[in-house]
Design a protein around this motif. Structure first.
Motif, PDB file in Angstrom:
ATOM      1  N   VAL A  15      36.436  29.405  19.523  1.00 14.18           N
ATOM      2  CA  VAL A  15      35.149  29.802  18.940  1.00 14.18           C
ATOM      3  C   VAL A  15      35.055  31.324  18.909  1.00 14.18           C
ATOM      4  N   ASP A  16      34.710  31.845  17.731  1.00 17.77           N
ATOM      5  CA  ASP A  16      34.476  33.282  17.609  1.00 17.77           C
ATOM      6  C   ASP A  16      32.983  33.466  17.325  1.00 17.77           C
ATOM      7  N   VAL A  17      32.228  33.717  18.383  1.00 14.54           N
ATOM      8  CA  VAL A  17      30.771  33.787  18.219  1.00 14.54           C
ATOM      9  C   VAL A  17      30.345  34.919  17.287  1.00 14.54           C
ATOM     10  N   ASP A  18      31.155  35.935  17.186  1.00 12.84           N
ATOM     11  CA  ASP A  18      30.779  37.064  16.321  1.00 12.84           C
ATOM     12  C   ASP A  18      30.750  36.655  14.848  1.00 12.84           C
ATOM     13  N   LYS A  19      31.498  35.575  14.515  1.00 10.73           N
ATOM     14  CA  LYS A  19      31.540  35.155  13.104  1.00 10.73           C
ATOM     15  C   LYS A  19      30.469  34.109  12.777  1.00 10.73           C
ATOM     16  N   ILE A  49      28.792  18.811  18.750  1.00 15.40           N
ATOM     17  CA  ILE A  49      28.807  20.278  18.801  1.00 15.40           C
ATOM     18  C   ILE A  49      27.375  20.702  18.491  1.00 15.40           C
ATOM     19  N   ARG A  50      26.835  21.605  19.288  1.00 18.50           N
ATOM     20  CA  ARG A  50      25.474  22.088  19.036  1.00 18.50           C
ATOM     21  C   ARG A  50      25.496  23.608  19.029  1.00 18.50           C
ATOM     22  N   VAL A  51      24.682  24.157  18.142  1.00 16.49           N
ATOM     23  CA  VAL A  51      24.689  25.615  18.028  1.00 16.49           C
ATOM     24  C   VAL A  51      23.435  26.169  18.712  1.00 16.49           C
ATOM     25  N   VAL A  52      23.639  26.985  19.725  1.00 20.29           N
ATOM     26  CA  VAL A  52      22.515  27.651  20.383  1.00 20.29           C
ATOM     27  C   VAL A  52      22.088  28.776  19.445  1.00 20.29           C
ATOM     28  N   ASN A  57      17.256  37.471  18.167  1.00 17.71           N
ATOM     29  CA  ASN A  57      18.324  38.340  18.670  1.00 17.71           C
ATOM     30  C   ASN A  57      19.614  38.212  17.884  1.00 17.71           C
ATOM     31  N   ASP A  58      19.567  37.397  16.815  1.00 18.41           N
ATOM     32  CA  ASP A  58      20.742  37.225  15.966  1.00 18.41           C
ATOM     33  C   ASP A  58      21.946  36.734  16.774  1.00 18.41           C
ATOM     34  N   VAL A  59      21.681  35.733  17.645  1.00 23.29           N
ATOM     35  CA  VAL A  59      22.750  35.180  18.488  1.00 23.29           C
ATOM     36  C   VAL A  59      22.952  33.715  18.123  1.00 23.29           C
ATOM     37  N   TYR A  60      24.183  33.343  17.826  1.00 21.09           N
ATOM     38  CA  TYR A  60      24.521  31.953  17.472  1.00 21.09           C
ATOM     39  C   TYR A  60      25.779  31.577  18.242  1.00 21.09           C
ATOM     40  N   VAL A  61      25.655  30.541  19.059  1.00 18.05           N
ATOM     41  CA  VAL A  61      26.805  30.160  19.893  1.00 18.05           C
ATOM     42  C   VAL A  61      27.081  28.659  19.755  1.00 18.05           C
ATOM     43  N   PRO A  62      28.155  28.292  19.063  1.00 17.88           N
ATOM     44  CA  PRO A  62      28.502  26.862  18.975  1.00 17.88           C
ATOM     45  C   PRO A  62      29.092  26.385  20.307  1.00 17.88           C
ATOM     46  N   VAL A  63      28.594  25.250  20.798  1.00 19.82           N
ATOM     47  CA  VAL A  63      29.075  24.693  22.078  1.00 19.82           C
ATOM     48  C   VAL A  63      29.488  23.247  21.841  1.00 19.82           C
ATOM     49  N   ARG A  64      30.725  22.920  22.196  1.00 17.44           N
ATOM     50  CA  ARG A  64      31.206  21.526  22.034  1.00 17.44           C
ATOM     51  C   ARG A  64      30.938  20.723  23.284  1.00 17.44           C
ATOM     52  N   ALA A  65      30.570  19.459  23.100  1.00 13.43           N
ATOM     53  CA  ALA A  65      30.235  18.610  24.246  1.00 13.43           C
ATOM     54  C   ALA A  65      31.456  18.335  25.106  1.00 13.43           C
ATOM     55  N   GLY A  66      31.285  18.526  26.394  1.00 11.23           N
ATOM     56  CA  GLY A  66      32.372  18.265  27.343  1.00 11.23           C
ATOM     57  C   GLY A  66      32.110  17.004  28.145  1.00 11.23           C
ATOM     58  N   SER A  90      22.101  27.157  28.915  1.00 16.01           N
ATOM     59  CA  SER A  90      22.100  27.393  27.465  1.00 16.01           C
ATOM     60  C   SER A  90      23.448  27.116  26.830  1.00 16.01           C
ATOM     61  N   PHE A  91      24.524  27.470  27.492  1.00 16.71           N
ATOM     62  CA  PHE A  91      25.849  27.340  26.874  1.00 16.71           C
ATOM     63  C   PHE A  91      26.722  26.297  27.578  1.00 16.71           C
ATOM     64  N   CYS A  92      26.084  25.471  28.398  1.00 18.62           N
ATOM     65  CA  CYS A  92      26.858  24.478  29.152  1.00 18.62           C
ATOM     66  C   CYS A  92      27.259  23.311  28.239  1.00 18.62           C
TER      67      CYS A  92
END
Ligand code: SF4
Ligand code: SF4
Length: 181
Positions: A15-19, A49-52, A57-66, A90-92
């Motif tokens: 995951v490249d959160v900057d993109k 997969i859920r995107v925080v 703040n222009d923050v988007y973080v995709p997180v895959r379910a573990g 938030s990112f768990c």
């Protein structure tokens, strides 16, 4: 027990959160792929997969379910991104008793990313396919891993006899028995 070097294919999604632009196409694609029948419904709350999203703040973080964790963890760390504080939750990637994320909304059963069921025909997982900005990248690589070789039942029995009486005593006994037989 002896160790053996085994070659294994490791599959992962980087995951490249900057993109990430927070479009949530990955959530839609994942939920459609796992619907029954396939693509009969598209519901992000069923996505693995859920995107925080933090628009301000222009923050988007995709997180895959573990993995599912049956108990709440004791971790209380926090993250600071662009000056904003985020809780560890938030990112768990886990589904756990203290939140609804990564749980099937009707049954409450935990959801886990299965890399699109490892379907060989699907060269690249769905979420990666639909991510047009390249925030998700699928990678396969071969790794060498040292693995313990499991002993068979007879070996386990022999090993415990050797541990108890010593190798020489076992060998003498076997030689004596062979002579008699
Ligand atoms: S599809 Fe890509 S850009 Fe869109 S939310 Fe998912 S990871 Fe981010
Ligand atoms: S790899 Fe497949 S199962 Fe895993 S999050 Fe992406 S679309 Fe969902």
């Amino acid at each position: 027990m002896s160790n053996q070097i085994k070659r294994k294919i490791v599959k992962e999604i980087k995951v490249d959160v900057d993109k990430c632009i927070g479009c949530r196409a990955c959530e839609v694609a994942c939920s459609g792929f796992h619907a029954s029948p396939k693509y009969s419904s598209f519901n992000p709350s069923r996505s693995r997969i859920r995107v925080v999203i933090d628009l301000l703040n222009d923050v988007y973080v995709p997180v895959r379910a573990g993995e599912y964790t049956p108990a709440e963890c004791s971790g209380r760390h926090s993250f600071k991104i662009n000056g904003k504080q985020y809780s560890e939750c938030s990112f768990c990637p886990s589904s756990c008793p203290s939140r609804d994320l990564f749980k099937e909304p009707d049954s409450g059963l935990p959801l886990k990313c299965d890399l699109c069921e490892d379907v060989p025909a699907l060269a690249v997982p769905m979420c990666v396919q639909v991510c047009r900005v390249g925030a998700l990248a699928y990678e396969e690589r071969e790794e060498e891993r040292e693995e313990e070789t499991k002993l068979g039942e007879m070996e386990i029995g022999l090993q415990s006899l050797i541990n108890r009486h010593g190798l020489q005593k076992i060998l003498d006994t076997v030689a004596r028995m062979a002579k008699k037989g």
